[in-house]
Scaffold this active site. Structure first.
Site, PDB file in Angstrom:
ATOM      1  CB  ILE A 115      53.742  32.828  40.599  1.00  0.00           C
ATOM      2  CG1 ILE A 115      54.145  31.493  41.356  1.00  0.00           C
ATOM      3  CG2 ILE A 115      54.250  33.765  41.387  1.00  0.00           C
ATOM      4  CD1 ILE A 115      55.580  31.017  41.491  1.00  0.00           C
ATOM      5  CB  CYS A 116      50.683  31.303  36.351  1.00  0.00           C
ATOM      6  SG  CYS A 116      50.324  30.369  34.886  1.00  0.00           S
ATOM      7  CG  LEU A 117      53.900  26.951  39.731  1.00  0.00           C
ATOM      8  CD1 LEU A 117      54.053  26.085  40.907  1.00  0.00           C
ATOM      9  CD2 LEU A 117      55.562  27.839  39.932  1.00  0.00           C
TER      10      LEU A 117
ATOM     11  CB  CYS B 248      47.410  31.643  33.828  1.00  0.00           C
ATOM     12  SG  CYS B 248      48.712  32.271  34.779  1.00  0.00           S
TER      13      CYS B 248
END
Ligand SMILES: [Zn+2]
Lengths: 167, 403
Positions: A115-117, B248
């Site tokens: 997951i991309c924090l 992202c």
């Protein structure tokens, strides 16, 4: 950094003391005990607040963690398997939590379903080494991620409730 | 009786086998045209000499001894957008040995970058890279490792290869290049190199693809990756206009190519001894601005091996006769100081107040990605510390399973 509920939940997670990583022998066992104590307390707090949302366990060395997390949306429970390795540089660097089954479904993930924090997570973690542990990672990392991404994935039809699958 | 999971795994194995076979038949076609190994680099300018233009650097007096490049072993960690191009450049330059580390597979989503080709999708990056690079230059020795260096077991092996993977077995590599895309892996390389006293170079491209940097880290002599929060080249993009909601990271072959070029140029200068070797060189793609600087190690670095290397370095320096060269290094300040940093957006007042830890002054265009609190500062929460429970780890594990 985070909403009021998250702040409150984090403020009730016990802080850790031992600055030790998985390459250390005795001290790592001490750190692991603290990790488990904090995780148990956090899960108990969540249950008391009627917001139980994950379970984690590790191999006996405490280097590999796995478990489940779930998210309730429109009264339906969506459950996912989570996993991560403890990096050799832990606790200076937080582990990268992965939900492999969602890999490729959202751009808010790196390869392998990691997951991309948010931009805020890393500074916050760095400022709190070694006091933050895996319970904080769940509360500040995975929890907010699920709250944003899961409703989005559901609305896009990219994930289905298990009962509806194949119907 | 096999389970569905086992069968799925088997199908995947067979798919990979098929890809390899396809690639082998492709390679046989290539290999028919590939040249035999060359024993000695020649400066003769003929069509068949792949080194003539490189050896010309020696004739022109820029490089004293270009052939020396064949005596060096370089480890490239991360064979993605920057690492693969770095490895290709070093291969074409005739490096002696390349060690490649990556745990990823080639994906079609990587095709906006240089080097890998669609027919390699599904292969491990290190394996695909070795195939291509061997064809480009059969004189280079390759050693590849398909694993994640940040896990405990792999890290031990990684350290061993850095110490023993040189051109002569048992000798350390000459240089480690970090071309990874995440903080954990950089910190792992930093940890290994501090322990081993191994010189390495860091490289990176920002997540918006509009800036990048390279950094030489000589343990004890220059700041290590843990001495201060990560440095960032300011890309002069308003954070408010930068929409990161949907994704992202972005990536561009141009920015990654520029950074790989800066990195390998610095490697060549370092190994072959010409020009000025940069300690830090940034690239701001929006303004075409290239800030440089040098940073001394932090005596209070959180990495004990960094502190140990600093003591070793100072001992060695004390024994060396003083040179009359005025160093223009930025002094690291160690008392609390007020300093205007560009903090990540939406920081709270408490976070800002705690952001007054020891920080070196930085030249224009370079900032820290975040601030650290001073030693006593606590930006977290007033939460209690874990209690002194008498339960053993096993008992706690069992308790966690039960709830
Ligand atoms: Zn350091």
């Amino acid at each position: 950094m985070a909403d009021e509920a998250t702040r409150k939940a984090v403020s009730e997670i016990p802080l850790l003391k031992t600055n030790s990583g998985p390459r250390d022998k005795e001290l790592w066992v001490q750190r692991l005990r603290e990790e488990y104590l904090a995780l148990i307390k956090y899960v108990e707090n969540n249950k008391a607040a009627d917001n139980d949302w994950f379970r984690l366990e590790s191999n006996k060395e405490g280097t590999r963690w796995f478990g489940k997390c779930w998210y309730i949306h429109d009264l339906l429970k969506y459950e996912f398997e989570v996993e991560f390795d403890i990096p050799v540089t832990y606790p200076a660097t937080a582990p990268e939590v992965a939900i492999p089954e969602l890999d490729g479904k959202t751009a808010k993930m790196y390869r392998g379903g990691r997951i991309c924090l948010t931009d805020h997570f890393k500074p916050l973690w760095a400022r709190n080494v070694p006091k933050f542990g895996l319970a904080h990672l769940m509360a500040l990392g995975l929890g907010p991620w699920l709250a944003v991404e899961i409703p989005d994935l559901i609305s896009k039809g990219l994930i289905e409730h298990k009962d509806q699958q194949g119907s | 009786m096999s389970t569905v999971e086992e069968l799925k795994l088997r199908v995947r194995e067979l798919e990979n086998e098929l890809i390899k076979c396809k690639q082998k038949s492709c390679n046989t076609a290539y290999q028919a045209s590939s040249r035999p190994k060359i024993a000695q680099m020649s400066s003769e300018v003929v069509d068949s000499n792949p080194y003539s233009r490189l050896m010309a650097l020696k004739r022109m007096g820029i490089v004293e001894d270009y052939e020396k490049i064949r005596t060096y072993a370089v480890a490239v960690v991360g064979v993605g957008g920057v690492g693969s191009v770095t490895a290709e450049m070093l291969t074409r330059c005739g490096i002696g040995k390349l060690l490649l580390f990556d745990y990823d597979k080639v994906e079609l989503a990587n095709m906006n970058r240089l080097f890998f080709q669609p027919h390699q999708a599904g292969l491990s990056k290190v394996e695909a890279a070795e195939n291509t690079l061997r064809n480009i230059n059969p004189d280079v020795t390759f050693e590849v490792h398909n694993y994640n260096i940040t896990t405990v077991d792999n890290f031990t092996h990684f350290m061993d290869r850095i110490s023993n993977g040189g051109l002569q077995q048992g000798k350390p590599v000459d240089l480690v290049l970090s071309c990874v895309d995440n903080f954990e892996a950089r910190m792992a390389i930093n940890t290994a190199c501090n322990e081993l006293g191994q010189i390495w170079m860091e490289s990176g491209v920002s997540e918006n693809a509009m800036s990048g940097h390279i950094q030489l880290i000589s343990p004890g002599e220059t700041a290590c990756f843990a001495c201060a929060p990560p440095l960032v080249v300011a890309a002069n993009i308003d954070e408010k206009t930068l929409k990161k909601d949907g994704v992202c990271a972005a990536s561009l072959p141009t920015t990654m190519g520029v950074v790989a070029g800066m990195l390998v140029q610095n490697v060549l200068k370092f190994l072959l001894g010409f020009g000025t070797v940069s300690h830090y060189l940034g690239y701001n793609a929006m303004q075409d601005f290239f800030p440089t600087m040098s940073m001394k190690p932090n005596p209070q670095c959180s990495d004990a091996h960094c502190r140990g290397q600093q003591q070793e370095y100072q001992k060695k320096e004390a024994l060396r006769p003083r040179e009359e060269v005025a160093e223009t290094e930025e002094e690291v300040l160690h008392e609390d100081n007020e300093w205007g940093i560009e903090l990540v957006s939406e920081v709270t007042e408490e976070e800002l107040q705690s952001a007054s830890g020891p920080m070196p002054a930085l030249p224009e265009g370079i900032t820290f990605s975040y601030a650290l609190p001073s030693e006593s500062g606590d930006s977290a929460s007033a939460a209690p510390t874990v209690g002194e429970e008498d339960l053993s780890l096993e008992e706690l594990m069992a308790q966690m399973k039960k709830i």
